[in-house]
Design a protein around this motif. Structure first.
Motif, short mmCIF file in Angstrom:
data_model
loop_
_atom_site.label_atom_id
_atom_site.label_comp_id
_atom_site.label_asym_id
_atom_site.label_seq_id
_atom_site.Cartn_x
_atom_site.Cartn_y
_atom_site.Cartn_z
N LEU A 1 2.74 6.96 -0.36
CA LEU A 1 2.24 5.84 -1.15
C LEU A 1 2.56 4.52 -0.46
CD1 LEU A 1 1.13 4.64 -3.87
CD2 LEU A 1 3.48 4.71 -4.69
N ALA A 2 3.82 4.41 -0.01
CA ALA A 2 4.25 3.19 0.69
C ALA A 2 3.42 3.01 1.96
CB ALA A 2 5.74 3.28 1.02
N GLY A 3 3.13 4.13 2.63
CA GLY A 3 2.31 4.06 3.85
C GLY A 3 0.92 3.53 3.57
N LEU A 4 0.35 3.96 2.46
CA LEU A 4 -0.99 3.47 2.09
C LEU A 4 -0.92 1.98 1.80
CD1 LEU A 4 -2.18 6.39 -0.22
CD2 LEU A 4 -3.09 5.80 2.02
N ASN A 5 0.07 1.57 1.04
CA ASN A 5 0.22 0.15 0.72
C ASN A 5 0.39 -0.67 1.99
OD1 ASN A 5 -0.07 0.22 -2.10
ND2 ASN A 5 2.06 0.90 -2.35
#
Length: 504
Positions: free
Chosen positions: A15-19
């Motif tokens: 999720l952090a990677g997508l953000n």
RNA sequence: GGGUCGGUAGCUCAGCGGUAGAGCAGCGGCCUUUUAAGCCGUUGGUCCAGGGUUCAAAUCCCUGCCGACCCA
């Protein structure tokens, strides 16, 4: 619910990677132009048509090469290295996606790696059939729509832990296809009930669930309190008394489908809140309503299940019970009791009946010391007759003491114009020639209230005094009807969120 | 309310006094049409909670919680 385990941690990192890449993993909307299962079915039909050496006619619907926009949850992932297969599922079913990172481009391929099983995505691509004959979509672009931060239940066994299945039904629906089917069919049953009654000119209504005096049945109610009015209310235990007020008001054919609440035990057949259908038809009687019940249930079986022969299967998938809805037996209460308890049951003395019930029929646990004679017979019916009524049976000519609020039968004054429709060993639908004599009704209710004046619904009696047309009435337990039609042995498997003890 | 059975990894389960296990999922590799994909490697645990017995308890005992089934 433990929030820290490595699977959840990995998903949070994705999720952090997508953000970090400026991708919003929780989109506000997406507009698919087709449904996964529908596309798969249509493309499979096209493939069948195309494969034939001399295709007949024109293909209908989608064909190979068509472009589609689909949205759903990723439910499977088969990694082939330079080529990956996913299953995408929506309410209509699933379809296979074929994803090649080189087609997506470098940026999108990086984002694709950050997807997890159970994420919602939207895709756009073209239809094709794989070498193995599987209808598939060659994905050209995709959009993350809703990230899943928790691992889904396994794909092999689905979810079997009953407690999790009931407490977190969404996981059950996600993992267990047959469960999804049951609840989609329950919705279909409700739809067919409504259309059946509307076709017959009935009006659907909604009446109060919170009542000052809970009437229409003998059951323990739930109590609640209204702050502004400063008084107690009860959750309704039946729909009856308000629907009859509507007969008085001139709504000649009226029905309601709604929740009843009974503050009693829980079991495989009882949930504290359950769904009831009640229908009343002016100028009809219990015979009218027998026809109504039979027609209704036949109609539902044919439209929802597709057959009148309802098969119940065990865990191994073997049919252990078949309910045949093409024949509806009618039998007198007394005759059914005699079948189990002996032809002379009603000839011998009440003392002898009690002795036989306790000693010969082994009903000691079911017969309290204070039971009256008709209650002893009722115990025989309930314990020995009803469970054997698997095939649809209208039990008629019930003794008047058993149903004190009903109308006396003209042909046999010891019985009332009431039926109990039993199927699958359970009472599914009682039906009545309704009492429209306000004086007789008052006497019966006063007797039932046992002198407790506050339990009398005076407004209902006043309504009857204004004049109620003769009418037939029925009640159908919708949950039990669903169990019977959908082959479920527990009420918890036809109620989406059955009542369980809260976990602390 | 009573009885029986169950609660161990994300899921499905084994282990039943002596180092916490398997399959799947996950993670890392290999593989350009796979589908319960496959092959190699690998991470992951408050063994429902609390007490007791014991040198030693997931395991035996007690109490409790939750669930399923049967009975009332």
């Amino acid at each position: 619910m433990e929030d820290t385990n490595s699977l959840i941690e990995q998903r949070r990192q994705n999720l952090a990677g997508l953000n970090a890449r400026g991708v919003n993993p929780f989109m506000n909307s997406f507009s698919p132009d087709a449904q996964c299962g529908t596309v798969r079915t249509e493309l499979a039909r096209w493939a069948e048509w195309n494969k034939s050496p001399e295709p007949k006619g024109e293909p209908v619907g989608l064909a190979e090469g068509a472009r589609v926009r689909l949205a759903g949850r990723i439910t499977a992932h088969r990694d082939m290295g330079k080529s990956q297969f996913l299953d995408l599922r929506d309410v209509s079913g699933r379809i296979q996606l074929w994803v090649q990172p080189k087609v997506l481009g470098e940026d999108a391929a990086e984002i694709f790696k950050l997807l997890d099983l159970a994420d919602f995505i939207g895709i756009e691509g073209t239809l094709f059939i794989t070498r193995m004959g599987e209808p598939s979509v060659k994905v050209e672009s995709f959009t993350p729509l809703g990230k899943s931060l928790r691992p889904p239940p396994g794909k092999w066994h689905g979810l079997e832990d009953t407690e999790i299945r009931y407490r977190q039904r969404y996981l059950d629906l996600m993992a267990n296809e047959p469960i999804r089917e049951v609840f989609l069919k329950r919705s279909h049953i409700l739809k067919e009930i409504r259309s059946f009654f509307h076709l017959r000119g009935y009006v659907e209504v909604e009446t109060p669930m919170m009542q000052a005096i809970p009437g229409g049945a003998a059951a323990q109610p739930f109590k609640t309190y209204h702050n502004a009015l400063g008084c107690e209310f009860y959750m309704r235990i039946a729909l009856e008394l308000y629907l009859k007020r509507l007969l008085v008001g001139g709504v000649d054919k009226v029905f309601e489908i709604g929740r009843n609440f009974r503050n009693e035990g829980l079991s495989r057949r009882h949930n504290p809140e359950f769904t009831m259908l009640e229908a009343y038809e002016a100028y009809g009687d219990y015979a009218t309503m027998m026809e109504t019940v039979e027609s209704l249930i036949r109609h539902i079986a044919l439209t929802v299940v597709g057959t009148l022969k309802i098969e119940h299967r065990n865990a191994e998938g073997e049919v252990f019970k078949t309910i045949d809805l093409s024949h509806w037996r009618r039998a007198r209460y007394k005759d059914l009791v005699c079948e189990k308890a002996g032809d002379d049951w009603f000839i011998v003395s009440p003392e002898e009946r009690r002795r036989r019930a306790v000693e010969d029929l082994k009903l000691s646990g079911d017969i309290a010391a204070g039971y009256q004679d008709f209650e002893v017979t009722a115990a025989v019916f309930e314990k020995l007759v009803e469970p054997t009524l698997i095939q649809p049976t209208f039990v008629t000519h019930l003794p008047k003491q058993l149903v004190p609020l009903a109308k006396i039968s003209a042909e046999d004054p010891t019985t009332v114009e009431v039926f109990e429709c039993c199927i699958n060993g359970q009472e599914i639908a009682p039906g009545y020639t309704e009492q429209n004599d306000p004086i007789a009704q008052r006497e019966a209710l006063e007797y039932q209230a046992g002198g407790e004046q506050q339990k009398l619904d005076e407004d209902f009696l006043v309504a009857l005094e204004h004049g109620m047309p003769p009418a037939g009435g029925i009640g159908i337990g919708i949950d039990r009807l669903c169990m019977m039609l959908l082959g479920q042995e527990s009420i918890r498997d036809v109620i989406l969120f059955p009542q369980l003890k809260p976990k602390v």
